[in-house]
Write a protein that holds these residues in place. Structure first.
Motif, short mmCIF file in Angstrom:
data_model
loop_
_atom_site.label_atom_id
_atom_site.label_comp_id
_atom_site.label_asym_id
_atom_site.label_seq_id
_atom_site.Cartn_x
_atom_site.Cartn_y
_atom_site.Cartn_z
N UNK A 61 3.55 11.11 5.55
CA UNK A 61 4.93 10.83 5.16
C UNK A 61 5.37 9.45 5.64
N UNK A 62 4.95 9.08 6.87
CA UNK A 62 5.31 7.77 7.40
C UNK A 62 4.67 6.66 6.58
N UNK A 63 3.40 6.85 6.19
CA UNK A 63 2.73 5.84 5.38
C UNK A 63 3.42 5.67 4.03
N UNK A 64 3.81 6.78 3.42
CA UNK A 64 4.48 6.72 2.13
C UNK A 64 5.79 5.94 2.25
N UNK A 65 6.52 6.15 3.33
CA UNK A 65 7.78 5.43 3.54
C UNK A 65 7.53 3.94 3.74
N UNK A 66 6.47 3.60 4.49
CA UNK A 66 6.15 2.20 4.73
C UNK A 66 5.79 1.51 3.42
N UNK A 67 4.95 2.15 2.59
CA UNK A 67 4.58 1.56 1.31
C UNK A 67 5.82 1.34 0.44
#
Length: 345
Positions: free
Chosen positions: A208-214
């Protein structure tokens, strides 16, 4: 979506993924350090003691593609004319990538990749490609002796550095960057390789954190990314570039989509990231004496949906890092020779 746009997306994912390490939340310590503190110690050693290193590794990938796409087929009632038809896809490809690379501070990286597909015909040779990144300029070529393609990603890299708090000279990750990517690290059992003892640290990425960063990267860097996209759209290819290996579909049969403007492409990318799931686990092997990681295992699964096509790629790889502070030699590229991205047909 054309292959060039997909390639640019994968470059973005590659750049971000290459900067990710870890973050820890546990209480277990070794040599008085938690797993996250141990990784930061390793990063400090990289930054303060070493300017070069080499690496090699093997990545095994399995990609499953399902869904459907619109194709054009000859109209039996009108010679020379085509009719549209929906074609189902069910593809399973096993690929092995062998990589060799070198690194030199602050930001110079060269990687050669040789890819082969399982059950590939004997007459078809493994394909090699090369990527050289130097101070925010990327050079690529698909095969040996081919013309290098030049892609200036400096503006995009500068935006990434601002967002991640990286000045470009840091080989590892800061604590803030670890928190940004939501990484969690924990010690595994120590192991012995070639007579040397290694600490082992497992690192899991928060999807979820990676998706938000992207999503934030797309918002903050889209002006620069959009300029690259516009360059690739200056000339429309005469034939569609997509090719489905396991079907009898010919490139000219694939329905060509209207060219997108930047805003439409941005919406497509946001939609893609919102549906993308990525799970990544790293395993670092840190030399107990030198406090340097010399081996890394990676397991990664990416689920992506684009229109009616769904792909799931599972990758497992093993990498070795060696020859720290050794002499490195990079390919020499004539600055007048590379082909800019906007010259591609």
């Amino acid at each position: 979506m054309k292959n060039k746009k997909i390639a640019l997306l994968m470059i973005l994912i590659f750049i971000v993924s290459m900067t990710i390490t870890s973050m820890a939340q546990e209480e277990i310590t070794k040599d008085g350090l938690t797993a996250s503190e141990m990784l930061l110690t390793v990063n400090d050693a990289f930054n303060n003691q070493y300017t070069t290193f080499k690496f090699n590794g093997t990545m095994n990938m399995n990609t499953k593609t399902t869904g459907s796409m619109m194709i054009k087929k000859p109209d039996p009632n009108n010679e020379g004319q085509f009719i549209k038809e929906e074609q189902k896809l069910d593809q399973n490809v096993d690929m092995t990538m062998v990589q060799e690379g070198i690194f030199e501070k602050p930001e110079k990286v060269y990687v050669k990749t040789t890819a082969s597909i399982k059950n590939m015909p004997k007459e078809q040779k493994p394909q090699s490609s090369e990527v050289l990144m130097d101070q925010g300029v990327m050079y690529m070529r698909a095969r040996e002796n081919a013309k290098w393609i030049r892609l200036d990603i400096n503006p995009m890299m500068q935006e990434m550095k601002k967002m991640m708090g990286n000045d470009g000279t840091n080989m590892g990750m800061t604590k803030e960057q670890m928190e940004l990517f939501g990484m969690y690290a924990a010690y595994d059992e120590n192991t012995v390789i070639d007579g040397k003892e290694y600490y082992v640290i497992n690192v899991n990425m928060d999807s979820a954190a990676l998706k938000e960063v992207y999503s934030k990267l797309i918002d903050q860097m889209f002006d620069q990314l959009g300029k690259i996209i516009e360059q690739t759209e200056i000339t429309k290819p005469k034939q569609a570039e997509a090719k489905i290996e396991t079907t009898e579909i010919k490139p000219e049969q694939i329905e060509e989509k209207p060219e997108m403007n930047k805003e439409v492409f941005k919406q497509k990318m946001q939609e893609l990231f919102s549906k993308m799931n990525m799970n990544v686990t790293y395993k670092y092997y840190i030399n107990k004496e030198t406090k340097m990681y010399e081996f890394m295992d990676i397991t990664q699964t990416i689920d992506m949906t684009m229109e009616k096509i769904h792909t799931q790629t599972t990758s497992t790889g093993k990498y070795k890092y060696y020859d720290f502070n050794g002499e490195v030699t990079f390919p020499v590229i004539n600055t007048e020779n590379p082909q800019d991205m906007n010259q591609l047909q």
